[in-house]
Design a protein around this motif. Structure first.
Motif, mmCIF file in Angstrom:
data_model
loop_
_atom_site.group_PDB
_atom_site.id
_atom_site.type_symbol
_atom_site.label_atom_id
_atom_site.label_comp_id
_atom_site.label_asym_id
_atom_site.label_seq_id
_atom_site.Cartn_x
_atom_site.Cartn_y
_atom_site.Cartn_z
ATOM 1 N N GLY B 133 0.795 -1.223 0.000
ATOM 2 C CA GLY B 133 0.000 0.000 0.000
ATOM 3 C C GLY B 133 0.825 1.269 0.000
ATOM 4 O O GLY B 133 0.426 2.263 0.597
ATOM 5 N N ARG B 153 4.706 -0.103 6.702
ATOM 6 C CA ARG B 153 4.419 -0.628 5.371
ATOM 7 C C ARG B 153 5.704 -0.857 4.595
ATOM 8 O O ARG B 153 5.841 -1.845 3.879
ATOM 9 N N SER B 183 -6.520 -1.307 7.330
ATOM 10 C CA SER B 183 -5.889 -1.164 6.032
ATOM 11 C C SER B 183 -4.704 -2.123 5.881
ATOM 12 O O SER B 183 -4.517 -2.728 4.835
ATOM 13 N N ASN B 187 -4.340 -5.166 3.175
ATOM 14 C CA ASN B 187 -3.196 -5.339 2.282
ATOM 15 C C ASN B 187 -2.620 -6.748 2.375
ATOM 16 O O ASN B 187 -2.262 -7.347 1.356
ATOM 17 N N GLN B 190 -4.831 -9.063 0.526
ATOM 18 C CA GLN B 190 -4.646 -8.931 -0.922
ATOM 19 C C GLN B 190 -3.431 -9.726 -1.397
ATOM 20 O O GLN B 190 -3.486 -10.424 -2.404
#
Lengths: 269, 285
Positions: B133, B153, B183, B187, B190
């Motif tokens: 992300g 991240r 979030s 991620n 995903q």
């Protein structure tokens, strides 16, 4: 690997040695070192050694723990021993190997030098093993107090020292963690040439410095939040007070130094 | 199905021969299957962190084996190195491991250590940044300019860039706000769906586990006393409580409703199930 560092390690206990005022212990170590370096012969060494042995015995630290701390100085010991053994050419010759001569004088000197270093380290280790870092810096601050008249920032130095000591274990733990994290990304800290090894330290040192600065910043803020503004007018939770035992032990060590000086000047032993 | 990662009678003892001797793992038989989303829960000191550090060969077992695709990762140096690459490990608070001048270079650190060529590294950095992300303009920034959540991240991308078949994350949402937690978990999901990678998440948040995990492994006192689907695990509410863990709040409510004499299913652990269960109850009345 990093966990083996015994620097400034403290073994809590309740023995007489533990309970002495840190100032007493610091002064005694100074007197002890002075005596050790004045000692000129077998008798003097025996006297100093006897005192050390008694102190170690009372502290219940154990010879093993003391010896474990000697590991880093083995090289220095061997080096000192060898140099004194081969370069002192007095007394009668014992061994003759090509260019090497070992004499009785050399043997004696090497023995004294190695013993001196061993006893020096044991004495100071006994101090750090039986005195918490906080008590140690407290004592140091008191003893150096007179230097304040010369505008030496004694309190600040003592505070810096106790903070530094406090953060050694934290930084070691942090180093371990960052090392594992970089290893997980394929970093190699062991193999390669000296240059490769130096380069491999970058992924370790940068995060370590960043976190050390961050911690320093946070600590400073925390100290200011609690109105820390230096040593002026600051009172203590734990007041240091000399007890009867402290005076007695101090007297004993002064007597030790006096005895060793007399032994050296009058009898040369 | 054959497990992708497996431990057999894994034991780990710290500080052997000193008064500080401590057994962190005792005969642990752990299995992770290809493509599964696995959660490991346990309170502090239960052995979670020790276990996951064995899975990618950071720690060597005191006894027992760790098998990757059925092969012992300590069989030879090559196998050990492969385990480091195939099993990616993201530590707790990984943002403190960043060190490079730019985000791009930091993500490239792992692939570079794998000795990939420049083009492959570039492809992987961009792909990993996408999964974590991060935007393209962030790649050229210094990691120290970013916020805490963004740094995390970057650190996660740094591990994803190594192309792991198994991705282990230790408390990836610790210290983040609810939006950040959501979030990051999205991620990770995903990445899991796109690569069919095996994901192992360590957490002590039952709520997070209940939402994302296919299967849960519970650790307590250096052992694995419970494992199974969230429904199976949460049905042992009493045992979990004895271990200092709890079931998700929704499940707690349903346990309580049942105790009050309502005929509801007490293994409910998601909001959707709860809604259906309550509507069904209403219809019955």
């Amino acid at each position: 690997m990093l966990k083996d560092i015994t620097l400034g390690q403290f073994f809590p206990g309740t023995s007489l040695v533990h309970r002495l005022d840190p100032r007493t212990k610091l002064l005694c170590v100074v007197l002890y070192i002075a005596a050790l370096f004045t000692a000129a012969g077998w008798v003097s060494y025996a006297v100093v050694f006897a005192l050390l042995a008694v102190a170690v015995g009372i502290s219940r630290i154990g010879v093993k723990a003391l010896l474990r701390g000697m590991k880093p100085v083995v090289v220095i010991l061997v080096f000192t021993g060898a140099l004194n053994l081969f370069y002192t050419q007095t007394g009668t010759e014992l061994v003759h190997l090509g260019f090497l001569h070992i004499t009785t004088g050399g043997l004696e000197r090497a023995f004294f030098m190695v013993t001196r270093i061993l006893m020096l380290i044991s004495g100071t280790f006994l101090l750090t093993y039986t005195t918490s870092p906080i008590a140690l810096t407290d004592g140091l601050e008191h003893l150096l107090g007179p230097l304040k008249l010369l505008k030496v920032p004694v309190h600040d130095l003592a505070m810096m020292m106790s903070i530094a000591l406090r953060f050694i274990p934290t930084l070691i733990e942090e180093t371990d963690k960052i090392m594992s994290a970089q290893k997980a990304r394929g970093a190699d800290f062991e193999g390669g040439s000296l240059l490769d090894k130096a380069r491999a330290m970058v992924p370790l040192m940068v995060p370590l410095f960043v976190s050390a600065f961050r911690r320093a910043d946070e600590l400073a803020t925390a100290m200011e939040c609690r109105c820390y503004h230096g040593g002026e007018g600051r009172t203590r939770l734990k007041q240091l007070r000399f007890q009867a035992a402290d005076w007695a032990v101090l007297a004993l060590f002064v007597a030790l130094l006096a005895l060793i000086v007399v032994l050296k000047l009058r009898f040369r032993v | 199905m054959e497990p992708i990662l497996e431990t057999k009678k894994l034991c780990c003892t710290y500080s052997v021969g000193t008064p500080f001797e401590h057994r962190a793992l005792i005969d642990v038989d752990f299995r992770a299957y290809p493509g599964e989303y696995l959660g490991i829960i346990g309170h502090t000191g239960s052995g979670k962190s020790t276990l996951i550090q064995h899975l990618n060969a950071l720690l060597k077992p005191s006894s027992g084996q760790v098998l990757l695709h059925g092969e012992d990762i300590w069989a030879n140096a090559k196998a050990t190195r492969m385990a480091r690459f195939k099993v990616g490990l993201v530590f707790q608070y990984p943002e403190y491991q960043l060190f490079e001048e730019t985000v791009y270079k930091d993500i490239a650190f792992g692939p570079k250590n794998m000795r990939l060529d420049a083009r492959e590294i570039d492809r992987r950095v961009h792909e990993a940044a996408y999964f974590a992300g991060l935007t393209d303009d962030q790649l050229q920034k210094s990691p120290f300019e970013l916020s805490g959540g963004q740094k995390r991240r970057v650190a996660i991308a740094g591990v994803i860039a190594m192309g792991p078949e198994v991705l282990i994350l230790d408390e990836p949402t610790a210290g983040l706000d609810p939006v950040g937690r959501e979030s990051i978990l999205r991620n990770i999901r995903q990445f899991h769906d796109a690569k069919n990678a095996t994901i192992i998440i360590v957490s002590h948040s039952m709520e997070d586990m209940a939402r994302v995990a296919d299967r849960i492994v519970v650790m307590n006192d250096a052992r694995i006393p419970l494992q199974g689907t969230p429904r199976e695990v949460f049905s042992h509410a009493e045992e979990l409580r004895a271990m200092g863990l709890s079931v998700p709040q929704i499940t707690q409510i349903f346990h309580r409703l049942r105790a009050l004499g309502l005929g509801v299913d007490e293994s409910v652990y998601t909001l959707k199930e709860a809604k259906e269960a309550l509507l069904a109850l209403k219809r019955r009345d």
